[in-house]
Design a protein around this motif. Structure first.
Motif, mmCIF file in Angstrom:
data_model
loop_
_atom_site.group_PDB
_atom_site.id
_atom_site.type_symbol
_atom_site.label_atom_id
_atom_site.label_comp_id
_atom_site.label_asym_id
_atom_site.label_seq_id
_atom_site.Cartn_x
_atom_site.Cartn_y
_atom_site.Cartn_z
ATOM 1 N N GLN A 69 0.809 -1.214 0.000
ATOM 2 C CA GLN A 69 0.000 0.000 0.000
ATOM 3 C C GLN A 69 0.846 1.270 0.000
ATOM 4 O O GLN A 69 0.300 2.373 -0.014
ATOM 5 C CB GLN A 69 -0.935 0.006 1.217
ATOM 6 N N TYR A 80 -2.358 -5.135 -2.775
ATOM 7 C CA TYR A 80 -2.995 -3.927 -3.268
ATOM 8 C C TYR A 80 -2.738 -3.815 -4.769
ATOM 9 O O TYR A 80 -1.840 -4.452 -5.308
ATOM 10 C CB TYR A 80 -2.434 -2.689 -2.558
ATOM 11 N N THR A 98 -1.946 -0.986 -7.667
ATOM 12 C CA THR A 98 -1.477 0.388 -7.800
ATOM 13 C C THR A 98 -1.175 0.674 -9.265
ATOM 14 O O THR A 98 -0.695 -0.198 -9.983
ATOM 15 C CB THR A 98 -0.193 0.602 -6.968
ATOM 16 N N ILE A 149 -2.739 6.166 -8.630
ATOM 17 C CA ILE A 149 -3.860 5.784 -7.788
ATOM 18 C C ILE A 149 -3.666 4.373 -7.266
ATOM 19 O O ILE A 149 -2.938 3.587 -7.872
ATOM 20 C CB ILE A 149 -5.192 5.896 -8.582
ATOM 21 N N GLN A 150 -4.311 4.065 -6.161
ATOM 22 C CA GLN A 150 -4.206 2.746 -5.552
ATOM 23 C C GLN A 150 -5.547 2.336 -4.959
ATOM 24 O O GLN A 150 -6.303 3.178 -4.477
ATOM 25 C CB GLN A 150 -3.160 2.753 -4.448
ATOM 26 N N GLY A 151 -5.792 1.015 -4.993
ATOM 27 C CA GLY A 151 -7.004 0.515 -4.375
ATOM 28 C C GLY A 151 -6.833 -0.921 -3.919
ATOM 29 O O GLY A 151 -5.887 -1.613 -4.302
ATOM 30 N N LYS A 199 -14.251 0.882 -5.578
ATOM 31 C CA LYS A 199 -13.871 2.011 -6.415
ATOM 32 C C LYS A 199 -13.119 3.055 -5.596
ATOM 33 O O LYS A 199 -13.462 3.340 -4.460
ATOM 34 C CB LYS A 199 -15.125 2.637 -7.018
ATOM 35 N N VAL A 200 -12.102 3.616 -6.221
ATOM 36 C CA VAL A 200 -11.335 4.697 -5.612
ATOM 37 C C VAL A 200 -11.251 5.826 -6.624
ATOM 38 O O VAL A 200 -11.072 5.578 -7.814
ATOM 39 C CB VAL A 200 -9.906 4.234 -5.239
ATOM 40 N N THR A 201 -11.382 7.039 -6.152
ATOM 41 C CA THR A 201 -11.281 8.199 -7.041
ATOM 42 C C THR A 201 -10.397 9.253 -6.396
ATOM 43 O O THR A 201 -10.494 9.497 -5.197
ATOM 44 C CB THR A 201 -12.685 8.797 -7.314
ATOM 45 N N ASN A 202 -9.523 9.843 -7.214
ATOM 46 C CA ASN A 202 -8.768 11.004 -6.739
ATOM 47 C C ASN A 202 -8.870 12.094 -7.796
ATOM 48 O O ASN A 202 -9.701 12.012 -8.711
ATOM 49 C CB ASN A 202 -7.325 10.639 -6.383
ATOM 50 N N SER A 245 -9.804 7.431 -11.656
ATOM 51 C CA SER A 245 -10.610 6.506 -10.855
ATOM 52 C C SER A 245 -10.097 5.096 -11.081
ATOM 53 O O SER A 245 -9.543 4.801 -12.150
ATOM 54 C CB SER A 245 -12.090 6.583 -11.246
#
Lengths: 115, 112
Positions: free
Chosen positions: A101, B32, B34, B48-50, B54-57, B61
């Motif tokens: 992470q 993870y 990435t 971005i990483q998740g 869903k992940v958004t910055n 996304s």
């Protein structure tokens, strides 16, 4: 420091010579990673350090490659008896700690050319 | 050991949404996902990483289905400056034998 630095930025050497590549990680980052990127190719993971320890060295391409890290900071990647196929960009990255992470911050790389 | 697969290249046009999918069938429980972006003569940089869903910055996304065997990077309204190589990265943990598994990269070309 401001970012990850690597030296030299370029290195030309003759086949059979030894080379030493240096990586200076971001201050306070305990994890450090070495990668190799051949022209137009993706990233090949070589080795990572958590502190001064490398949990797994099996990513190193051959026994001519070695890496060490002392004082939990600077790392050197040594290639002995260089071969033409060692020509590539060697990238170093660091992160706060080792872990999936954690964001890795990359240096500009050392471009190695073996003649 | 997890392996990642992504398209070699993609083309799109300015203002379009671009989706790049990476498959990672053997992803481990603790891994993870990435994504990094690389411009010529530079090192990759984090996008971005998740882990799941869903992940958004501010720049992208990331969509991850429930089985986590793939992930999709979505770049909204791309511009010429988004032309780069995009890598997905999985791993670094005991379940992945401490290896970082990078995809081969997707070369994205944005046309005017």
């Amino acid at each position: 420091g401001a970012g990850v630095s690597q030296s030299p930025s370029n290195k030309v050497t003759e086949k059979g010579k030894d080379v030493e590549l240096r990586c200076d990680p971001i201050s306070g980052h305990t994890a450090l990673y070495w990668y190799r990127q051949s022209l137009g190719q993706g990233l090949e993971f070589l080795i990572y350090f958590q502190g001064n320890s490398a949990p797994d060295k099996s990513g190193l391409p051959s026994d001519r490659f070695s890496a060490e890290r002392t004082g939990g900071s600077v790392s050197t990647l040594t290639i002995q008896r260089t071969q033409q196929e060692d020509s590539a960009v060697y990238l170093c990255a660091s992160s706060l700690v080792a872990g999936a992470q954690e964001t890795q911050y990359f240096g500009p790389g050392t471009r190695l050319l073996v003649l | 050991l997890a392996k990642t697969t992504q398209p070699i290249s993609m083309d799109s046009y300015e203002g379009q949404e671009v989706n790049i999918t990476c498959s990672h069938n053997n992803i481990a429980t603790n891994d993870y996902i990435t994504w990094y972006q690389q411009f010529p003569s530079q090192g990759p940089r984090f996008i971005i990483q998740g882990y799941k869903t869903k992940v958004t910055n501010e720049v992208a996304s990331l969509f991850i289905p429930a089985d986590r065997k793939s992930s999709t990077l979505s770049l909204p309204r791309v511009s010429l400056s988004d032309t780069a190589v995009y890598y997905c990265l999985v791993g670094l943990g005991p379940d992945s034998n401490y290896q970082l598994i990078w995809g081969a990269g997707t070369k994205l070309i944005i046309k005017p």
